[in-house]
Design a protein around this motif. Structure first.
Motif, PDB file in Angstrom:
ATOM      1  N   VAL A 295       0.854  -1.186   0.000  1.00 38.50           N
ATOM      2  CA  VAL A 295       0.000   0.000   0.000  1.00 38.50           C
ATOM      3  C   VAL A 295       0.894   1.240   0.000  1.00 38.50           C
ATOM      4  N   VAL A 296       0.615   2.166  -0.917  1.00 41.60           N
ATOM      5  CA  VAL A 296       1.314   3.448  -0.946  1.00 41.60           C
ATOM      6  C   VAL A 296       0.297   4.532  -0.601  1.00 41.60           C
ATOM      7  N   ALA A 297       0.615   5.343   0.404  1.00 33.28           N
ATOM      8  CA  ALA A 297      -0.297   6.393   0.854  1.00 33.28           C
ATOM      9  C   ALA A 297       0.425   7.735   0.874  1.00 33.28           C
ATOM     10  N   LYS A 298      -0.327   8.807   0.630  1.00 27.71           N
ATOM     11  CA  LYS A 298       0.275  10.138   0.706  1.00 27.71           C
ATOM     12  C   LYS A 298       0.437  10.596   2.160  1.00 27.71           C
ATOM     13  N   ARG A 299      -0.382   9.998   3.044  1.00 28.21           N
ATOM     14  CA  ARG A 299      -0.295  10.410   4.447  1.00 28.21           C
ATOM     15  C   ARG A 299      -0.549   9.206   5.341  1.00 28.21           C
ATOM     16  N   VAL A 301      -0.519   8.356   9.543  1.00 29.74           N
ATOM     17  CA  VAL A 301      -0.381   8.872  10.905  1.00 29.74           C
ATOM     18  C   VAL A 301      -0.562   7.720  11.885  1.00 29.74           C
ATOM     19  N   PRO A 302       0.545   7.211  12.464  1.00 31.91           N
ATOM     20  CA  PRO A 302       0.426   6.123  13.443  1.00 31.91           C
ATOM     21  C   PRO A 302      -0.016   6.656  14.801  1.00 31.91           C
ATOM     22  N   SER A 303      -0.839   5.892  15.459  1.00 26.51           N
ATOM     23  CA  SER A 303      -1.287   6.240  16.812  1.00 26.51           C
ATOM     24  C   SER A 303      -1.483   4.949  17.582  1.00 26.51           C
ATOM     25  N   GLY A 304      -0.417   4.511  18.238  1.00 26.58           N
ATOM     26  CA  GLY A 304      -0.473   3.249  18.958  1.00 26.58           C
ATOM     27  C   GLY A 304      -0.636   2.094  17.990  1.00 26.58           C
ATOM     28  N   ASP A 305      -1.670   1.309  18.230  1.00 26.72           N
ATOM     29  CA  ASP A 305      -1.920   0.147  17.376  1.00 26.72           C
ATOM     30  C   ASP A 305      -2.788   0.472  16.165  1.00 26.72           C
ATOM     31  N   PHE A 306      -3.128   1.753  15.996  1.00 29.42           N
ATOM     32  CA  PHE A 306      -3.961   2.158  14.871  1.00 29.42           C
ATOM     33  C   PHE A 306      -3.196   3.132  13.969  1.00 29.42           C
ATOM     34  N   PHE A 307      -3.455   2.995  12.659  1.00 31.58           N
ATOM     35  CA  PHE A 307      -2.851   3.891  11.675  1.00 31.58           C
ATOM     36  C   PHE A 307      -3.973   4.585  10.910  1.00 31.58           C
ATOM     37  N   GLU A 308      -3.813   5.889  10.715  1.00 31.47           N
ATOM     38  CA  GLU A 308      -4.750   6.635   9.876  1.00 31.47           C
ATOM     39  C   GLU A 308      -4.075   6.889   8.534  1.00 31.47           C
ATOM     40  N   ILE A 309      -4.648   6.372   7.459  1.00 31.20           N
ATOM     41  CA  ILE A 309      -4.045   6.526   6.136  1.00 31.20           C
ATOM     42  C   ILE A 309      -5.016   7.242   5.202  1.00 31.20           C
ATOM     43  N   SER A 310      -4.473   8.081   4.335  1.00 30.35           N
ATOM     44  CA  SER A 310      -5.313   8.824   3.392  1.00 30.35           C
ATOM     45  C   SER A 310      -4.644   8.885   2.031  1.00 30.35           C
ATOM     46  N   GLN A 311      -5.478   9.026   0.995  1.00 34.45           N
ATOM     47  CA  GLN A 311      -5.029   9.060  -0.401  1.00 34.45           C
ATOM     48  C   GLN A 311      -4.077   7.895  -0.667  1.00 34.45           C
ATOM     49  N   PHE A 312      -4.610   6.694  -0.505  1.00 36.19           N
ATOM     50  CA  PHE A 312      -3.778   5.502  -0.630  1.00 36.19           C
ATOM     51  C   PHE A 312      -4.220   4.646  -1.807  1.00 36.19           C
ATOM     52  N   GLN A 313      -3.283   3.810  -2.270  1.00 36.48           N
ATOM     53  CA  GLN A 313      -3.509   2.873  -3.364  1.00 36.48           C
ATOM     54  C   GLN A 313      -2.899   1.526  -3.002  1.00 36.48           C
ATOM     55  N   VAL A 314      -3.590   0.451  -3.381  1.00 37.10           N
ATOM     56  CA  VAL A 314      -3.021  -0.893  -3.273  1.00 37.10           C
ATOM     57  C   VAL A 314      -2.289  -1.134  -4.588  1.00 37.10           C
ATOM     58  N   VAL A 315      -0.951  -0.982  -4.575  1.00 37.55           N
ATOM     59  CA  VAL A 315      -0.185  -1.036  -5.822  1.00 37.55           C
ATOM     60  C   VAL A 315       0.283  -2.439  -6.163  1.00 37.55           C
ATOM     61  N   ASN A 316       0.178  -3.355  -5.233  1.00 37.41           N
ATOM     62  CA  ASN A 316       0.483  -4.754  -5.514  1.00 37.41           C
ATOM     63  C   ASN A 316      -0.380  -5.617  -4.614  1.00 37.41           C
ATOM     64  N   THR A 338       0.095 -10.138   5.224  1.00 37.92           N
ATOM     65  CA  THR A 338       1.324  -9.351   5.269  1.00 37.92           C
ATOM     66  C   THR A 338       1.123  -8.052   4.499  1.00 37.92           C
ATOM     67  N   VAL A 339       1.497  -6.935   5.127  1.00 39.80           N
ATOM     68  CA  VAL A 339       1.265  -5.619   4.540  1.00 39.80           C
ATOM     69  C   VAL A 339       2.556  -4.800   4.560  1.00 39.80           C
ATOM     70  N   LYS A 340       2.874  -4.233   3.403  1.00 42.87           N
ATOM     71  CA  LYS A 340       3.965  -3.258   3.302  1.00 42.87           C
ATOM     72  C   LYS A 340       3.306  -1.908   3.093  1.00 42.87           C
ATOM     73  N   LEU A 341       3.489  -0.982   4.019  1.00 46.58           N
ATOM     74  CA  LEU A 341       2.827   0.324   3.990  1.00 46.58           C
ATOM     75  C   LEU A 341       3.882   1.414   3.830  1.00 46.58           C
ATOM     76  N   ILE A 342       3.758   2.197   2.760  1.00 42.68           N
ATOM     77  CA  ILE A 342       4.757   3.220   2.441  1.00 42.68           C
ATOM     78  C   ILE A 342       4.078   4.572   2.322  1.00 42.68           C
ATOM     79  N   GLU A 343       4.598   5.557   3.030  1.00 43.03           N
ATOM     80  CA  GLU A 343       4.085   6.925   2.952  1.00 43.03           C
ATOM     81  C   GLU A 343       5.006   7.740   2.046  1.00 43.03           C
ATOM     82  N   THR A 344       4.481   8.203   0.922  1.00 40.62           N
ATOM     83  CA  THR A 344       5.284   8.997   0.001  1.00 40.62           C
ATOM     84  C   THR A 344       4.398   9.811  -0.923  1.00 40.62           C
ATOM     85  N   SER A 345       4.887  10.994  -1.292  1.00 42.43           N
ATOM     86  CA  SER A 345       4.244  11.812  -2.316  1.00 42.43           C
ATOM     87  C   SER A 345       5.090  11.844  -3.579  1.00 42.43           C
TER      88      SER A 345
END
Length: 641
Positions: A295-299, A301-316, A338-345
């Protein structure tokens, strides 16, 4: 419209798509068609492909094959040569805040007539799509399953129907579709109220923010181009909630950047994934038996065991995601993914992630179309020309300019649009623009491999110029026939004032700027002549898709040109030579073109910038991207010869 939120979205939509002249009812129809269809058909959506004009009872009919919207029988033949999936979507849009059962019944009855055998019972506006429907069903042996059918009745109110008689009547109408033998594998009827259509609009903009449990994760070391990156596992049930729309459907808009569409449940790899899900003894091993998703997301925000993700795409992981979704009722709480999560613009980094994570898979030729380095060159070229007053934004990746304030859709140039302009003008085949761009990429593949489209040896100025002519033509087209024949008119205009714009004909940057100046000054003259030729042709419906008609139109246009040149005073205006090469002050990034003693020569679009090599700055390889500043007392700007 009473719904304040929806009114604001409509105003934004109107400005984004330059629909200021549309009446409210017509605008809401386009808005509804866009919201319901755009996310699932990002690359092939076109208002004209789904609009029903003045048709009574239905405002949008979409025919989709393998996730591609089609409105041409020839394209159906191309897309049904091997196994395929088909879907029919019907849309009716009302600005009223109250649900009208009479309007709903008209809508459903129109859809019923569409699936009948009697063509005379079908509204004239739907005849072509009715014939496409018949062609699809004639290829039933190649269908992976019977088509899906969906109806969407949209209105601006709040749907809270608590009338048992009306509910029974709606249900009775809906059961007609499922009762027809061999008609469909699934039927979904949706009444879409103001809140639901507002949510769908936000989904088209990739604005949905998801808060996901990601208890077991590891932060990766710093990566150049990425704000953050994580590797971990998440519960499959949580992942399903992440990729679902509010209405429970799979959000296909999250897979735009994935290089393959879903291959179907019968594909061997997908049968194997489904087998693991259905085996109670194997489910808990899913995370180690499956490669997982990226998953590639523009934003992020981790908060403990929860992540807030926005403007994301499942690229694989398109196959895994689809199989999990289709088997969501069989998922257990001890199934993890299994999840690979990348934050990038950084869209260059996103492109590399897409290319490398899918390199082991067999993909279609169009899959990597916009990942090639040539598209970065095109983007740089369009950026440079924007500084000269040409307001075009080349979109290398979907949603690239969603956050850009004031950028209209008319100014955004996607790869599919650029392909249409290139095929129409540089290759002179405007009758093919209705094809899906992936079909064109495959058609123009050279015998020895490689594509005729986006060839590294082709000047990016050629792509810019042909798009500019098409864009000017679209803005000028005032009647329905002119809009239907936009690409043909653009071809005639090109032949009149820029005949050298053709494949393989390299034009120097200096000559390109002069040519562009000539196009701007002579366009009106050339447009009027092209329209005159079109009127003399007096073409019939859909003849803009026939090669012989393109040839006939070109001959008429040539005859008009020959007669005009024989008359005094009929010559086009003389173009003023373009001599200015100035750029506004600012910071830029260009390509290192050459090194001459202590001077760097940097290419930026059609410009060559000569600037001193400052002490201590490492010399990059030719072709590398290097920063430079305008102005500089020792900076000079010119055109390449």
């Amino acid at each position: 419209m009473e719904n304040i939120i929806l009114s604001g979205m409509l105003a934004e939509f109107r400005d984004k798509y330059s629909l200021q002249g549309e009446k409210n009812d017509s605008l809401f129809e386009k808005f509804s068609n866009y919201c319901i269809l755009k996310n699932d058909h990002y690359d092939s959506f076109d208002f004209d492909k789904v609009s029903t004009g003045q048709c009574v009872g239905v405002d949008g009919v979409a025919v989709s094959i393998n996730g591609i919207l089609v409105d041409d029988i020839d394209e159906v033949a191309r897309l049904t040569q091997s196994q395929f999936d088909a879907k029919f979507i019907f849309i009716q849009a009302k600005t009223s805040t109250s649900f009208d059962i009479g309007d709903y019944l008209k809508f459903i009855n129109t859809a019923k007539a569409f699936f009948g055998d009697d063509e005379s019972a079908v509204p004239d506006e739907l005849i072509t799509r009715h014939r496409i429907k018949n062609r699809i069903y004639s290829q039933a042996a190649k269908m992976r399953s019977l088509p899906d059918i969906g109806t969407h009745y949209v209105y601006a109110g709040d749907y809270q129907l608590h009338n048992s008689q009306l509910e029974a009547q709606i249900k009775k109408e809906d059961t007609w579709f499922t009762s027809q033998k061999y008609l469909c594998s699934s039927f979904r009827s949706k009444i879409v109220d103001g809140k639901s259509i507002s949510r769908a609009y936000r989904e088209t903009k990739n604005e949905i923010v998801q808060r996901i449990p990601f208890q077991r994760h590891l932060a990766l070391p710093p990566i150049n181009g990425a704000q953050s990156a994580y590797l971990g596992v998440m519960a499959c049930n949580d992942f399903i909630r992440m990729i679902e729309k509010e209405n429970g459907e799979l959000n296909k808009g999250l897979f735009i950047d994935n290089v393959r569409d879903f291959l179907g449940e019968k594909a061997p790899v997908n049968e194997e994934i489904a087998g693991t899900i259905s085996d109670e003894q194997e489910r808990d091993k899913f995370a180690i038996l499956n490669n997982g998703i990226t998953v590639v997301a523009k934003r992020v925000v981790p908060s403990g065991d929860f992540f807030e993700i926005s403007q994301f795409q499942v690229v694989n992981g398109c196959q895994t995601s689809n199989v999990l979704y289709k088997n969501r009722l069989n998922l257990s709480d001890n199934m993890y993914l299994t999840v690979k999560l990348i934050e990038t613009s950084d869209i260059d980094l996103s492109g590399r992630i897409i290319a490398t994570t899918n390199s082991q898979s067999q993909v279609t030729k169009e899959a990597f179309a916009t990942i090639k380095p040539y598209h970065r060159t095109l983007e740089d070229y369009f950026n440079a020309m924007r500084l000269k007053g040409y307001s075009y934004y080349y979109e290398r990746r979907p949603h690239q300019f969603d956050d850009a304030s004031g950028v209209t859709q008319q100014e955004i140039v996607s790869a599919p649009l650029l392909i249409k302009s290139f095929v129409s003008l540089a290759l002179e085949e405007p009758h093919k623009v209705h094809y899906y761009y992936g079909s064109l990429l495959r058609e123009y593949t050279r015998d020895g491999g490689g594509s005729q489209l986006f060839d590294d040896n082709e000047s990016p100025g050629l792509y810019f110029a042909v798009h500019h002519i098409v864009a000017l033509t679209k803005r000028r087209a005032a009647t329905t026939i002119e809009r239907d024949w936009t690409y043909h008119l653009a071809l005639l205009i090109k032949r009149e004032i820029a005949p050298n714009l053709r494949q393989g004909n390299r034009i120097s940057d200096k000559n390109f700027m002069q040519l562009l100046n000539s196009i701007d000054q002579k366009f009106d003259y050339a447009y009027n002549k092209a329209v005159t030729a079109l009127k003399q042709l007096n073409p019939g419906k859909d003849e803009n898709r026939t090669p012989s008609v393109t040839t006939a139109l070109a001959k008429i246009h040539q005859n008009i040109s020959n007669k005009a040149s024989a008359r005094k005073g009929a010559t086009p205006p003389r173009a003023t030579p373009h001599t200015s090469a100035a750029l506004p002050n600012g910071n830029y990034v260009g390509l290192l073109h050459a090194i001459n003693e202590n001077m760097l020569i940097i290419k930026y679009g059609p410009f060559l910038i000569t600037t001193p090599l400052h002490p201590g700055v490492a010399i990059q390889a030719l072709g590398s991207r290097v920063p430079f500043v305008i102005p500089d007392n020792n900076t000079s700007i010119s055109f390449a010869n």
